[in-house]
Design a protein around this motif. Structure first.
Motif, PDB file in Angstrom:
ATOM      1  N   GLN A 121       4.531   1.635   1.678  1.00 43.07           N
ATOM      2  CA  GLN A 121       5.609   1.867   0.772  1.00 43.07           C
ATOM      3  C   GLN A 121       6.185   3.220   1.271  1.00 43.07           C
ATOM      4  O   GLN A 121       7.544   3.192   1.304  1.00 43.07           O
ATOM      5  N   HIS A 122       5.534   4.154   1.853  1.00 40.86           N
ATOM      6  CA  HIS A 122       6.231   5.492   2.295  1.00 40.86           C
ATOM      7  C   HIS A 122       6.959   5.135   3.675  1.00 40.86           C
ATOM      8  O   HIS A 122       7.986   5.723   3.941  1.00 40.86           O
ATOM      9  N   ASN A 167      10.076   3.414   2.618  1.00 36.61           N
ATOM     10  CA  ASN A 167      11.166   4.387   2.148  1.00 36.61           C
ATOM     11  C   ASN A 167      11.590   5.393   3.237  1.00 36.61           C
ATOM     12  O   ASN A 167      12.884   5.677   3.115  1.00 36.61           O
ATOM     13  N   THR A 191       0.833  -1.278   0.046  1.00 34.58           N
ATOM     14  CA  THR A 191      -0.082   0.032  -0.075  1.00 34.58           C
ATOM     15  C   THR A 191       1.002   1.542   0.025  1.00 34.58           C
ATOM     16  O   THR A 191       2.079   1.425   0.531  1.00 34.58           O
ATOM     17  N   ARG A 192       0.176   2.316  -0.331  1.00 41.58           N
ATOM     18  CA  ARG A 192       1.061   3.491  -0.346  1.00 41.58           C
ATOM     19  C   ARG A 192       1.497   3.812   0.836  1.00 41.58           C
ATOM     20  O   ARG A 192       2.637   4.468   1.185  1.00 41.58           O
ATOM     21  N   ALA A 193       0.755   3.866   1.986  1.00 46.40           N
ATOM     22  CA  ALA A 193       1.560   4.127   3.315  1.00 46.40           C
ATOM     23  C   ALA A 193       2.455   3.220   3.633  1.00 46.40           C
ATOM     24  O   ALA A 193       3.514   3.690   4.357  1.00 46.40           O
TER      25      ALA A 193
END
Length: 353
Positions: free
Chosen positions: A74-75, A78, A70-72
């Protein structure tokens, strides 16, 4: 399952890159060790820490990008990798800068030990900057923190006046180059020895007896001090000699000059190109006094050179028939009233009972 293969390839590539980078940097470290400059050893040693970690982080980031996160998530991955890289880079940069500063201070002072005050200051500055960058990366605003540090710094400065005085005194001493590690100094209070190190609070001096004397930087900056290695390391020492009145002074000067030249040429720590110097100066009670000027390489060499010079001069004077008179006292006896001692050295009148 289709996403696992690219993720595994990315992770494997990162690990392989880390291994290859480590092997390459080990090879570079071997070449750097054969150079005269010590800075390349510091840089290569630091890269051996940060480069493999950067390759591993790149592999993990590639694997995370290949997975259906999910974007969260993945963030978050990173951000964690970025913080990890900033931390490793900050520690590595602190080591590199501190190592380069140590190399510079060592090369300028010519000794093994370095002035750790500059090393510690640069290391703390680099770590502080890296910590602030890390907080900014995590989304923490550092502006209120800097404001609070500025206000709190005033209170800390008032509470640590002596410590800060020693800190700035140490910086001033090193910046003005009045004292450097390796110098032989003597204070008006009597302490003397080789300067081992100058840190943020104190200066460590090693006496010739191998004891350590710790002197606060503020006290060192305020003391009258003699530095026996500046402006140059070589110095001259004086030896007082006396010969009898029946001596041929030209013969004495010639023989003494030969002994000086022999000592300067053969004794370790002497200055071979030192020009022998003798200066007659005193008609004493029982001798003609003169000064012999000897050249020595550094302060601690003078004791060995004086030792050898006195032994060889005494042996040569005996062979040449030059007499060094011993102190004598003449006692006069006078009958009658008490007479005060005469004001001449070595002579006294003693009354008979």
């Amino acid at each position: 399952m289709d996403h696992l293969l690219p993720a595994g390839i990315a992770l494997g590539a990162g690990l392989l890159g880390a291994f290859l980078l480590r092997m390459l940097l080990r090879w570079l470290a071997g070449h750097a060790g054969r150079t005269r400059w010590g800075g390349d050893d510091v840089i290569v040693a630091a890269l051996r820490t940060v480069a493999p970690w950067a390759a591993v982080a790149g592999g993990v980031a590639g694997a995370a990008a290949a997975l259906p996160l999910t974007r969260a998530m993945q963030h978050g991955v990173n951000q964690v990798l970025t913080v990890l890289l900033i931390f490793v880079a900050t520690v590595t940069a602190a080591r590199v800068v501190a190592g380069l500063v140590r190399t510079v201070t060592t090369s300028r002072s010519g000794v093994a030990g370095s002035a750790t005050i500059f090393v510690n200051i640069t290391r703390i500055l680099v770590l502080a900057i890296g910590f602030l960058v890390m907080l900014q990366t995590l989304g923490v605003s550092i502006a209120p923190m800097l404001t609070a540090l500025g206000v709190g710094g005033l209170a800390v400065a008032l509470a640590l006046q002596d410590t800060l005085a020693n800190l700035f005194a140490g910086i001033h001493i090193l910046a003005s180059k009045t004292v450097q590690p390796g110098d032989y100094i003597q204070l008006s209070s009597g302490e003397e020895g080789y300067v081992e190190d100058i840190n943020w609070r104190q200066t460590t001096v090693r006496e010739l007896s191998n004891n350590l004397v710790v002197i606060p930087n503020g006290q060192l900056a305020k003391s009258n001090m003699t530095n026996f290695m500046r402006p140059e390391q070589q110095l001259t020492v004086l030896v007082q000699v006396g010969v009898s009145y029946d001596s041929d002074l030209d013969h004495v000067e010639r023989v003494t000059t030969e002994v000086i030249a022999e000592v300067m040429r053969e004794v370790s720590g002497a200055v071979p190109d030192h020009e022998p110097a003798i200066r007659f100066h005193t008609f004493g009670d029982s001798r003609i006094g003169f000064t012999v000027i000897l050249g020595v390489g550094e302060f601690s060499d003078q004791y060995r050179i004086k030792h050898e010079f006195i032994k060889r001069l005494h042996r040569r004077y005996r062979a040449e028939g030059i007499r060094i008179p011993s102190p004598a006292r003449t006692v006069a006896l006078q009958q009658g009233a008490v007479v005060l001692p005469q004001q001449r050295t070595g002579e006294e009148i003693v009354p008979l009972p």
